[in-house]
Design a protein around this motif. Structure first.
Motif: not given
Lengths: 145, 499
Positions: B148-167
């Motif tokens: 659960v911890f790792y998937t939560t962090l994976a989703l945080v990183a994914f949505f962070n990418w989604l919000n600024k897709t330049t990197r």
């Protein structure tokens, strides 16, 4: 094609057999109170009596039992077992689509009806109610899809 | 005028609350280490001392344990804790508690990335910090908490990418965390691919317009599947033993099992029937969260945004890993469901707090009163009733027996332990801190090590000298009883006797 799907689904909804439901009502809730209270308070022996009363009291245990009965009839698994998979799909379709259109009447009825078997009303009525809802869901699908 | 409590203060208070609820008396509540926890702990100890597991395998990618070949990550996570705190109950559970607190922080950032509203993020972190479902497994060393911890962090990183897709970097980080999740728990083999599929379906517009950036994350993810590919046959063993394919009607069993996870009785009234998964008299969640969940779901249905689709689809896929196995409903295999429900309930609470009506204050006051009563009752049940009612589910008694035996074993040539589970050897390895380098060469024999011998229905003497015999209360024993070991509810558990 769509009419054929709806017609076949309607047949499934109507002919799917209704599985027996457990009896869970005001009477069974009343009967469960005394032994439950005894078990719970027994484990609290030596503890402040007000604390014990606060967390293990007749009202709390009785309402917990009533909620248990209510949720038993409102359970998706109960709906699946009493009405079948096709009915379940169209019932959910009706609830979601009507809520999305800000039409709350089906949602409210869906939440109210399971109160009826709790008050000693024939239990099977809840299964017929869900079947009726599924049929309305089918009509809704036919009209709106 | 400056606000008295800023959002930073509030999240710090929530983290403090989450830490207290997870670390306080961690070694004593639940009342004892379960055999799986003992196995993870001893294998981590064995890795620390020798670099090998109890069977002598050098830095394995899966741990054979009791024959279920668990993914390795959770055992390796225990190694630093055991090296700092020693081999004891607290050290074995501390990483789970730490990852539990980490999940609370992770959910705060995830909810913020999804909704871009601090209040919803604070509500979700608070609800997760007090959630009985999450607390139960944050105080229990089980791989699912790490997943659960790792998937939560994976989703945080994914949505962070989604919000600024330049990197592309956040997407690579996301795939690393998904990879770690995949290697932390058996259920992740079903859950993680489904979650990635949901992301791919809901956010296909964002993902496939930048398809060239997907190569590196996909390669990263593939690298993390290597432990499974290398041990493919062994990783299937657990699934085959609990899977529903052996049932007479697997499809109906699957549907019924899947729906059972959405049962209001399971979620709010009675919880999972397995003693280690919930507190008797409580659901997996508090009753006060029910209206919040309904309001939150309604908001998502009406909203029709990508994030709403994602949350609903995420909620719908979480019980699948649990539904393909038995028994159901299973709070452990569906643990990620607790996180999604918390986020949706936080949205419900936020929506409720924004209603412009005089009734709002009254409604929120009633809700707060019910919440206070629910939380108070839960803590009472967890700390007073739970150890008395469910100590047997936690393999209670072995620690007490091992402590006694440790003190007197020099007076005996043999210690015989009555054991029909064939797993109790691990408790004596753990509590006697038996040297792993001595145990590994003879690990294939689970019926004996050193002075210890484990027997089934009856014991017959095989060595010269005096023997100490430990028997469950129902089993025949020599007449000279040295000590009785009782459960927290006063029932007799073991008798320690001598010839």
């Amino acid at each position: 094609m769509k009419t054929l799907v709806v017609a076949l689904s309607l047949i499934f909804v109507i002919i799917s057999p209704i599985e027996n439901l457990q009896t869970c009502d005001v009477n069974t809730a009343k009967i469960a109170v005394a032994p439950l209270i005894f078990n719970e308070t027994h484990e609290d022996a030596g503890q402040n009596v007000y604390l014990t009363r606060a967390v293990h009291n007749k009202l709390g245990v009785f309402s917990n039992q009533l909620f248990h009965c209510y949720f038993y009839y409102l359970d998706w698994q109960t709906i699946f077992k009493t009405t079948g998979f096709v009915a379940l799909i169209f019932l959910i379709y009706l609830l979601v689509k009507s809520a999305a259109k800000n039409n709350f009447i089906y949602g409210v009825l869906f939440l109210i009806y399971p109160l009826i078997p709790i008050t000693n009303f024939p239990i099977l009525s809840v299964a017929y109610f869900y079947k009726l809802f599924a049929i309305i869901g089918l009509v809704y699908f036919l009209k709106h899809k | 005028m400056k606000k008295f409590l800023t959002d930073t203060h509030l999240i710090l208070i929530i983290i403090l609350l989450a830490s207290i609820l997870r670390f306080w008396h961690l070694g004593n509540f639940p009342p004892s280490l379960f055999v799986d926890e003992l196995s993870n702990g001893y294998n981590a100890y064995s890795i620390l001392k020798t670099g090998r597991d109890e069977y002598g395998n050098f830095l394995p990618l899966t741990f054979k344990s009791f024959g279920d070949y668990n993914p390795a990550l959770s055992v390796y996570t225990l190694v630093p804790a055991i090296s700092i705190l020693g081999l004891n109950d607290y050290a074995v559970r501390a990483p789970a508690a730490l990852f539990g607190v980490g999940s609370v922080i992770g959910v705060y950032f995830l909810t913020y990335e999804i909704f871009k509203r601090r209040k919803v993020a604070l509500f979700s972190a608070f609800l997760l910090s007090i959630s009985p479902w999450h607390l139960q497994f944050s105080r229990y060393d089980h791989e699912a908490t790490f997943m659960v911890f790792y998937t939560t962090l994976a989703l945080v990183a994914f949505f962070n990418w989604l919000n600024k897709t330049t990197r592309a970097a956040p997407l690579v980080i996301s795939s690393i965390f998904f990879g770690l999740a995949l290697n932390s728990y058996h259920g992740a083999k079903v859950y993680v691919p489904l979650l990635i599929l949901v992301l791919a379906v809901v956010f296909k517009r964002h993902l496939f317009t930048k398809a060239q950036k997907l190569a590196l994350p996909l390669i990263t993810l593939f690298i993390f599947t290597i432990p499974y590919l290398v041990n493919f046959e062994n990783t299937l063993i657990r699934g085959q033993s609990v899977g529903i394919l052996k049932e007479s009607a697997p499809v109906a069993t699957f549907i019924s099992g899947y729906l059972s996870h959405f049962s209001p009785n399971f979620l709010f009234i009675s919880g999972d029937s397995i003693g280690r998964h919930s507190v008797p008299g409580m659901g997996q969640l508090y009753v006060f969260m029910l209206p919040l969940l309904v309001i939150g779901l309604f908001k998502l249905i009406v909203e029709k945004k990508e994030r709403s689709k994602f949350l609903i689809m995420w909620l719908l896929v979480t019980p699948i890993a649990a539904a393909v196995a038995s028994p159901v409903p299973h709070a452990l295999r569906s643990l990620p469901m607790g996180t999604v429900i918390v986020i949706i309930s936080a949205l419900g609470l936020y929506s409720l707090s924004r209603i412009n009506s005089k009734l709002k204050t009254i409604g929120l006051l009633i809700l707060a009163s019910i919440a206070f009563y629910n939380i108070f009752t839960y803590l009472h049940l967890y700390y007073i009733h739970y150890p008395k009612e469910k100590s047997l589910d936690w393999s209670y008694g072995y620690k007490e027996v091992a402590t006694y035996v440790n003190n007197v074993q020099n007076n005996y040539s043999q210690v015989a332990i009555g054991d029909d589970s064939k797993k109790s050897y691990i408790a004596f390895l753990f509590y006697t801190k038996f040297d792993p380098s001595l145990y590994q060469p003879q690990s294939s024999n689970k019926a004996a090590f050193d002075k210890f011998e484990f027997f089934g229905p009856s014991w017959s003497k095989t060595k010269q000298g005096k023997a100490l015999i430990v028997t469950p209360f129902w089993q025949a024993h020599p007449p000279e009883v040295l000590k009785n070991v009782y459960l927290p509810n006063g029932d007799l558990r073991f008798l320690i006797s001598t010839e």
